[in-house]
Design a protein around this motif. Structure first.
Motif, mmCIF file in Angstrom:
data_model
loop_
_atom_site.group_PDB
_atom_site.id
_atom_site.type_symbol
_atom_site.label_atom_id
_atom_site.label_comp_id
_atom_site.label_asym_id
_atom_site.label_seq_id
_atom_site.Cartn_x
_atom_site.Cartn_y
_atom_site.Cartn_z
ATOM 1 N N CYS A 1 -12.784 1.881 -0.734
ATOM 2 C CA CYS A 1 -11.454 1.269 -0.721
ATOM 3 C C CYS A 1 -10.420 2.356 -0.406
ATOM 4 C CB CYS A 1 -11.187 0.626 -2.080
ATOM 5 S SG CYS A 1 -9.516 -0.004 -2.326
ATOM 6 N N TYR A 2 -9.405 2.007 0.365
ATOM 7 C CA TYR A 2 -8.316 2.931 0.696
ATOM 8 C C TYR A 2 -7.060 2.098 0.880
ATOM 9 C CZ TYR A 2 -8.538 1.142 5.434
ATOM 10 O OH TYR A 2 -8.493 0.311 6.524
ATOM 11 N N ARG B 1 -18.942 0.278 4.004
ATOM 12 C CA ARG B 1 -17.969 -0.804 4.117
ATOM 13 C C ARG B 1 -16.600 -0.266 3.709
ATOM 14 N NH1 ARG B 1 -22.449 -2.897 1.763
ATOM 15 N NH2 ARG B 1 -21.599 -3.260 -0.321
ATOM 16 N N LEU B 2 -15.702 -0.152 4.673
ATOM 17 C CA LEU B 2 -14.333 0.267 4.423
ATOM 18 C C LEU B 2 -13.486 -0.960 4.135
ATOM 19 C CD1 LEU B 2 -13.884 2.762 7.413
ATOM 20 C CD2 LEU B 2 -14.376 3.353 5.033
ATOM 21 N N CYS B 3 -12.608 -0.865 3.149
ATOM 22 C CA CYS B 3 -11.795 -2.044 2.809
ATOM 23 C C CYS B 3 -10.394 -1.599 2.408
ATOM 24 C CB CYS B 3 -12.454 -2.874 1.711
ATOM 25 S SG CYS B 3 -13.247 -1.956 0.384
ATOM 26 N N CYS B 4 -9.411 -2.090 3.147
ATOM 27 C CA CYS B 4 -8.017 -1.692 2.945
ATOM 28 C C CYS B 4 -7.363 -2.519 1.848
ATOM 29 C CB CYS B 4 -7.240 -1.857 4.253
ATOM 30 S SG CYS B 4 -5.594 -1.118 4.202
ATOM 31 N N HIS B 5 -6.727 -1.823 0.923
ATOM 32 C CA HIS B 5 -5.977 -2.464 -0.156
ATOM 33 C C HIS B 5 -4.596 -2.856 0.353
ATOM 34 C CE1 HIS B 5 -3.691 -2.891 -3.905
ATOM 35 N NE2 HIS B 5 -4.844 -3.007 -4.532
ATOM 36 N N PRO B 6 -4.074 -4.007 -0.069
ATOM 37 C CA PRO B 6 -2.741 -4.410 0.395
ATOM 38 C C PRO B 6 -1.625 -3.581 -0.216
ATOM 39 C CG PRO B 6 -3.597 -5.985 -1.200
ATOM 40 C CD PRO B 6 -4.713 -5.030 -0.911
ATOM 41 N N ASP B 7 -0.443 -3.726 0.370
ATOM 42 C CA ASP B 7 0.752 -3.066 -0.135
ATOM 43 C C ASP B 7 1.099 -3.598 -1.525
ATOM 44 O OD1 ASP B 7 1.051 -1.807 2.388
ATOM 45 O OD2 ASP B 7 2.087 -3.580 3.160
ATOM 46 N N ILE C 1 2.762 -2.705 6.202
ATOM 47 C CA ILE C 1 1.988 -3.332 7.279
ATOM 48 C C ILE C 1 0.733 -4.031 6.794
ATOM 49 C CG2 ILE C 1 2.852 -1.758 9.046
ATOM 50 C CD1 ILE C 1 0.100 -0.296 8.795
ATOM 51 N N MET C 2 0.509 -4.078 5.451
ATOM 52 C CA MET C 2 -0.656 -4.782 4.899
ATOM 53 C C MET C 2 -0.200 -5.645 3.732
ATOM 54 S SD MET C 2 -3.022 -3.935 6.966
ATOM 55 C CE MET C 2 -4.599 -4.377 6.260
ATOM 56 N N SER C 3 0.674 -6.596 4.045
ATOM 57 C CA SER C 3 1.286 -7.432 3.011
ATOM 58 C C SER C 3 0.975 -8.909 3.149
ATOM 59 C CB SER C 3 2.817 -7.256 3.035
ATOM 60 O OG SER C 3 3.186 -5.949 2.699
ATOM 61 N N THR C 4 0.449 -9.319 4.305
ATOM 62 C CA THR C 4 0.215 -10.730 4.580
ATOM 63 C C THR C 4 -1.132 -10.912 5.269
ATOM 64 O OG1 THR C 4 1.219 -10.679 6.777
ATOM 65 C CG2 THR C 4 2.706 -11.068 4.905
ATOM 66 N N CYS D 1 -6.799 -8.116 -3.060
ATOM 67 C CA CYS D 1 -6.128 -7.908 -4.346
ATOM 68 C C CYS D 1 -5.191 -9.084 -4.585
ATOM 69 C CB CYS D 1 -5.370 -6.591 -4.371
ATOM 70 S SG CYS D 1 -4.498 -6.304 -5.930
ATOM 71 N N THR D 2 -5.583 -9.984 -5.476
ATOM 72 C CA THR D 2 -4.798 -11.188 -5.705
ATOM 73 C C THR D 2 -3.467 -10.888 -6.382
ATOM 74 O OG1 THR D 2 -5.961 -11.565 -7.798
ATOM 75 C CG2 THR D 2 -6.844 -12.660 -5.835
ATOM 76 N N GLY D 3 -3.380 -9.726 -7.057
ATOM 77 C CA GLY D 3 -2.128 -9.365 -7.701
ATOM 78 C C GLY D 3 -1.111 -8.857 -6.706
ATOM 79 N N SER D 4 -1.514 -7.900 -5.876
ATOM 80 C CA SER D 4 -0.581 -7.354 -4.884
ATOM 81 C C SER D 4 -0.129 -8.434 -3.918
ATOM 82 C CB SER D 4 -1.249 -6.211 -4.119
ATOM 83 O OG SER D 4 -1.544 -5.138 -4.970
ATOM 84 N N LEU D 5 -1.066 -9.144 -3.318
ATOM 85 C CA LEU D 5 -0.715 -10.190 -2.358
ATOM 86 C C LEU D 5 -0.002 -11.351 -3.030
ATOM 87 C CD1 LEU D 5 -4.054 -10.103 -0.343
ATOM 88 C CD2 LEU D 5 -1.812 -9.369 0.505
ATOM 89 N N GLY D 6 -0.277 -11.555 -4.316
ATOM 90 C CA GLY D 6 0.318 -12.673 -5.040
ATOM 91 C C GLY D 6 1.790 -12.511 -5.340
#
Length: 403
Positions: free
Chosen positions: A107-108, A235-241, A253-256, A277-282
């Motif tokens: 994760c990054y 497996r690389l996986c980007c965390h949202p803003d 740039i990773m909010s939606t 991440c349901t919290g960040s995107l939520g």
């Protein structure tokens, strides 16, 4: 799903024994002491694996380090300045070393400057416990009056600017310093300079970088590292803003879902994926988390399940960390979508059919109140969240209701 638990290493006041008793099946960790841009050596990786496998008294934990969170992307890479090419080379070497150690999920994030932002780390909730909160008006008071960012007031609605001025006028020096420390807390273990002066210097690095350029830099980074990840079966996986909207004039740039789709389509590889991440995107009312879980499902490599309650319908807005089954996100629907994806992957024979998830954050309750753990990572609050989520998963599985 695979029930994992974030552990910050031997300094973490929530121990591996706590994690095991909470029901964790695997550990999520990182080498927070290694400066950004520096290679994660085989020795340091093996040392952390050994720390996860053994309690201080030598007894086996039965746990393994299964997910890296995070292998950090340096500011040099994000801005493509300074030693950024060397940092990408070092990132690749770290990936190779992690793959050799048997760790497959990395994760990054690509958030400029700060990895997360809150204005309160111990905000009192109705049951007497505490939680983390982002108060837009307090943040504006920090941005406009404490940080004194040029033209900051233009980024807020007039009523927010007026209230921020009133709040700042009512702060004494201690309150202002506490707010500044909280906003600058970033990710625990980060080595970046998050003093006010350091923050100003880092913001200046983005003066000429808007969202289009930052997205291009992300795609350049992914174009470099994804082919290697594919060869290594990583497996690389980007965390949202976090929060998922612009702050302090910085691009996000990773909010939606559209942001994720742009990155996934630009580097179309199964190794290039999503940390859902349901919290960040939520924290945005226009993000439909169950629908996003459905549509992004084939590329979801890691899941953070937490819930936030938004305190308004605007973007940006204030919000706070709610209980895992509380808040604005339909967590049952999200879990059902993830179970459907796991069933689909099993039918396809995918090696990654079981998706690792962790109960993200948690409210400080009971003995958490005096433990002093990392902000957002209490023992009992996360135990409660994991137990609730495990119950949802088991009920959906037993009844077949997720199909």
């Amino acid at each position: 799903m695979r029930h994992t638990w974030r552990w910050f290493g031997p300094v973490d006041k929530v121990t591996l024994l706590d994690a095991k008793q909470a029901g964790a099946q695997g550990i999520v960790s990182a080498l927070h002491h290694v400066p950004y841009g520096v290679v994660w050596s085989p020795h340091e990786i093996t040392k952390r694996q050994d720390e996860v496998r053994r309690l201080p008294d030598g007894a086996a934990t039965g746990l393994e380090w299964e997910v890296v969170e995070s292998l950090p992307v340096s500011e040099a890479i994000k801005t493509q300045t300074g030693d950024w090419r060397t940092h990408i080379d070092n990132y690749k070497i770290s990936m190779e070393n992690l793959a050799s150690a048997g760790i497959a999920v990395i994760c990054y994030n690509f958030m400029p400057v700060l990895d997360w932002t809150r204005t309160a780390l111990a905000w009192r909730v109705a049951h007497g416990g505490t939680t983390m909160r982002f108060d837009l008006h307090d943040f504006a008071a920090f941005d406009i009056h404490i940080l004194e960012r040029r033209d900051a007031a233009q980024d807020y609605a007039p009523e927010v600017v007026e209230d921020a001025a009133r709040r700042f006028a009512g702060m004494d020096d201690d309150a202002a310093r506490l707010l500044a420390r909280t906003v600058n807390a970033g990710l625990p273990g980060s080595k970046e300079d998050h003093s006010l002066e350091g923050l100003r210097r880092q913001l200046a690095n983005y003066a000429e970088i808007g969202p289009d350029r930052l997205r291009a830099n992300l795609i350049d980074f992914l174009s470099e590292v994804t082919p290697l990840a594919e060869r290594l079966e990583l497996r690389l996986c980007c965390h949202p803003d976090d929060p998922p909207f612009p702050i302090m004039g910085l691009p996000r740039i990773m909010s939606t879902e559209a942001d994720y789709r742009a990155a996934l389509d630009a580097v179309d590889s199964p190794a290039n994926g999503v940390t859902l991440c349901t919290g960040s995107l939520g924290a945005r009312h226009d993000n439909d988390l169950p629908a996003m879980a459905e549509r992004l499902a084939p590329r979801i490599h890691f899941v953070h399940l937490r819930n936030v309650r938004k305190e308004g319908d605007s973007i940006p807005c204030s919000f706070h960390e709610d209980e895992h089954l509380g808040g604005d996100t339909d967590m049952v629907a999200v879990v059902a979508a993830l179970l459907r994806e796991e069933a689909r992957r099993r039918a396809e024979g995918r090696a990654d059919a079981i998706i690792p998830m962790r109960p993200d954050h948690g409210q400080d309750i009971l003995d958490d109140m005096k433990r002093g753990a990392q902000p957002g990572y209490p023992a009992i609050g996360r135990l409660k969240g994991l137990a609730e989520l495990r119950g949802v998963e088991r009920a959906l599985t037993a009844t077949g209701a997720f199909r």
